[in-house]
Design an enzyme around this catalytic site. Structure first.
Site, PDB file in Angstrom:
ATOM      1  N   SER A  14      -2.712   5.548 -11.866  1.00 48.34           N
ATOM      2  CA  SER A  14      -1.784   4.650 -12.318  1.00 48.34           C
ATOM      3  C   SER A  14      -1.986   3.352 -11.889  1.00 48.34           C
ATOM      4  CB  SER A  14      -0.234   5.388 -12.471  1.00 48.34           C
ATOM      5  OG  SER A  14       0.072   5.154 -10.970  1.00 48.34           O
ATOM      6  N   GLY A  15      -2.913   3.368 -10.972  1.00 47.87           N
ATOM      7  CA  GLY A  15      -2.957   1.913 -10.242  1.00 47.87           C
ATOM      8  C   GLY A  15      -3.873   1.081 -10.979  1.00 47.87           C
ATOM      9  N   ARG A  16      -3.915  -0.275 -10.586  1.00 43.28           N
ATOM     10  CA  ARG A  16      -4.728  -1.369 -11.164  1.00 43.28           C
ATOM     11  C   ARG A  16      -6.323  -0.884 -11.289  1.00 43.28           C
ATOM     12  NH1 ARG A  16      -1.528  -4.318  -7.746  1.00 43.28           N
ATOM     13  NH2 ARG A  16      -3.149  -4.443  -6.305  1.00 43.28           N
ATOM     14  N   MET A  17      -6.793  -0.407 -10.119  1.00 38.63           N
ATOM     15  CA  MET A  17      -8.248   0.023  -9.998  1.00 38.63           C
ATOM     16  C   MET A  17      -8.451   1.369 -10.555  1.00 38.63           C
ATOM     17  SD  MET A  17     -10.972  -1.066  -8.867  1.00 38.63           S
ATOM     18  CE  MET A  17     -12.467  -0.359  -9.748  1.00 38.63           C
ATOM     19  N   ASP A  38      -2.399  11.380  -8.749  1.00 32.77           N
ATOM     20  CA  ASP A  38      -1.491  10.172  -8.217  1.00 32.77           C
ATOM     21  C   ASP A  38      -0.579  10.665  -7.272  1.00 32.77           C
ATOM     22  OD1 ASP A  38      -0.645   7.682  -8.043  1.00 32.77           O
ATOM     23  OD2 ASP A  38      -0.348   7.509 -10.213  1.00 32.77           O
ATOM     24  N   GLY A 101     -14.606   4.331  -2.583  1.00 33.17           N
ATOM     25  CA  GLY A 101     -14.344   2.828  -2.481  1.00 33.17           C
ATOM     26  C   GLY A 101     -13.251   2.436  -1.710  1.00 33.17           C
ATOM     27  N   ASN A 127     -17.614  -1.618  -0.910  1.00 26.78           N
ATOM     28  CA  ASN A 127     -17.681  -2.474  -2.181  1.00 26.78           C
ATOM     29  C   ASN A 127     -18.539  -1.707  -3.083  1.00 26.78           C
ATOM     30  OD1 ASN A 127     -18.025  -4.694  -4.355  1.00 26.78           O
ATOM     31  ND2 ASN A 127     -16.573  -5.890  -2.982  1.00 26.78           N
ATOM     32  N   HIS A 158      -7.989 -12.194  -1.079  1.00 21.71           N
ATOM     33  CA  HIS A 158      -7.747 -11.097  -1.789  1.00 21.71           C
ATOM     34  C   HIS A 158      -6.156 -11.620  -2.225  1.00 21.71           C
ATOM     35  CE1 HIS A 158     -11.250  -9.080  -0.402  1.00 21.71           C
ATOM     36  NE2 HIS A 158     -11.123  -8.503  -1.519  1.00 21.71           N
ATOM     37  N   LYS A 162      -2.918  -6.831  -0.926  1.00 20.80           N
ATOM     38  CA  LYS A 162      -4.221  -5.921   0.143  1.00 20.80           C
ATOM     39  C   LYS A 162      -3.548  -5.828   1.225  1.00 20.80           C
ATOM     40  CE  LYS A 162      -8.918  -6.048   1.148  1.00 20.80           C
ATOM     41  NZ  LYS A 162      -8.929  -4.685   0.643  1.00 20.80           N
ATOM     42  N   THR A 169     -15.343  -5.461   2.662  1.00 21.75           N
ATOM     43  CA  THR A 169     -16.431  -5.913   2.154  1.00 21.75           C
ATOM     44  C   THR A 169     -16.846  -7.184   3.165  1.00 21.75           C
ATOM     45  OG1 THR A 169     -15.861  -5.722  -0.192  1.00 21.75           O
ATOM     46  CG2 THR A 169     -17.645  -7.458   0.124  1.00 21.75           C
TER      47      THR A 169
END
Length: 270
Positions: A14-17, A38, A101, A127, A158, A162, A169
């Site tokens: 349900s997160g952005r990524m 989740d 990631g 990344n 960012h 974050k 990265t």
């Protein structure tokens, strides 16, 4: 190789990524969304994982790791270190391959990932963007050519949400440059400057961190010499690049039984 779709589960659904990953998986003709995870207490639990797209996937978001991974061949994980380690244990138990990631992993956690890679195939990269991994190769070339007479600084920016700094990265950029110079980043990194710091030590690699707004991810390596400077940059305008690279990494794992790989392996850059 089987022509059946590659069955992929997504953590942090349900997160952005997570949503970007779900969209990328569902858009890929050779992939199938097979699970969506989740955290307990998430208001998204029980919902169709593709509901935010106005579509029905038949996959419902769950906090039960075993049921969520039961039909998956590969899990893509961009969560947090503690979540990733919990997912790793269940993936090992079920024989599910893993694309990691997640950033901010400790040395102990990285060692555990390497140990589990003796049993399941894992791609781990700070990344997953194809462009960023090409950037790493360019940095290796630049650092070797500019090894004398150039001060090296890494600047990253960012979004305000974050939680780790410098970014994974940025650290990987530093490690790439340090290795090209025959150094260990731990011995030459400078992460903060304040007050009367004295002249810059030319043997160091400096880091600057910016956090604000909705910046997805900007990274620049600055090689500052006398009378000139070289900047090698990558700027993300969307998380789509990370998602596409992650799906590519999942495809790479299809015929792998075990081993720890990076995006260099996925892209053939070694």
């Amino acid at each position: 190789m089987s022509n059946a779709p590659l069955r992929i589960a997504v953590a942090g659904a349900s997160g952005r990524m997570g949503r970007m990953l779900i969209e990328a998986v569902m858009a890929a003709d050779d992939c199938q969304l097979a699970g969506a995870l989740d955290v307990p207490g998430s208001p998204a639990l029980g919902q169709d994982a593709a509901g935010f797209l106005g579509r029905t996937s038949g996959v419902h978001i769950t906090a039960d790791l075993k049921s969520g991974l039961a039909n998956a061949e590969v899990l893509i994980d961009f969560t947090r270190p503690e979540g990733t380690m919990a997912h790793l244990a269940v993936c090992r138990e079920l024989g599910v391959k893993l694309v990691i990631g997640t950033t901010g992993l400790s040395d102990t956690q990285k060692a555990e990932i390497a140990a589990q890679a003796k049993h399941i195939a894992i791609v781990q990269s700070p990344n997953m963007s194809v462009g960023v991994n090409v950037l790493m190769r360019l940095l290796d070339v630049a650092a070797r050519a500019l090894s004398e007479g150039y001060d090296i600084e890494i600047i990253e920016a960012h979004h305000r949400h974050k939680v780790d700094a410098p970014s994974g990265t940025a650290l990987a950029m530093g490690e790439t440059i340090a290795a090209a110079l025959g150094k260990n980043l731990k011995d030459c990194a400078v992460y903060a400057r304040e007050g009367v710091t004295g002249e810059r030590d030319p043997s160091t690699i400096g880091f600057a961190t910016i956090r604000g707004g909705d910046i997805i991810g900007d990274h620049t390596a600055l090689f500052a010499g006398t009378g000139e400077r070289i900047e090698i940059s990558h700027k993300s305008g969307s998380r789509a690049g990370y998602a596409q690279g992650s799906v590519r990494a999942a495809r790479f794992l299809r015929d792998k039984q075990s081993g720890l790989f990076t995006m260099n392996d996925v892209l053939g850059l070694r």
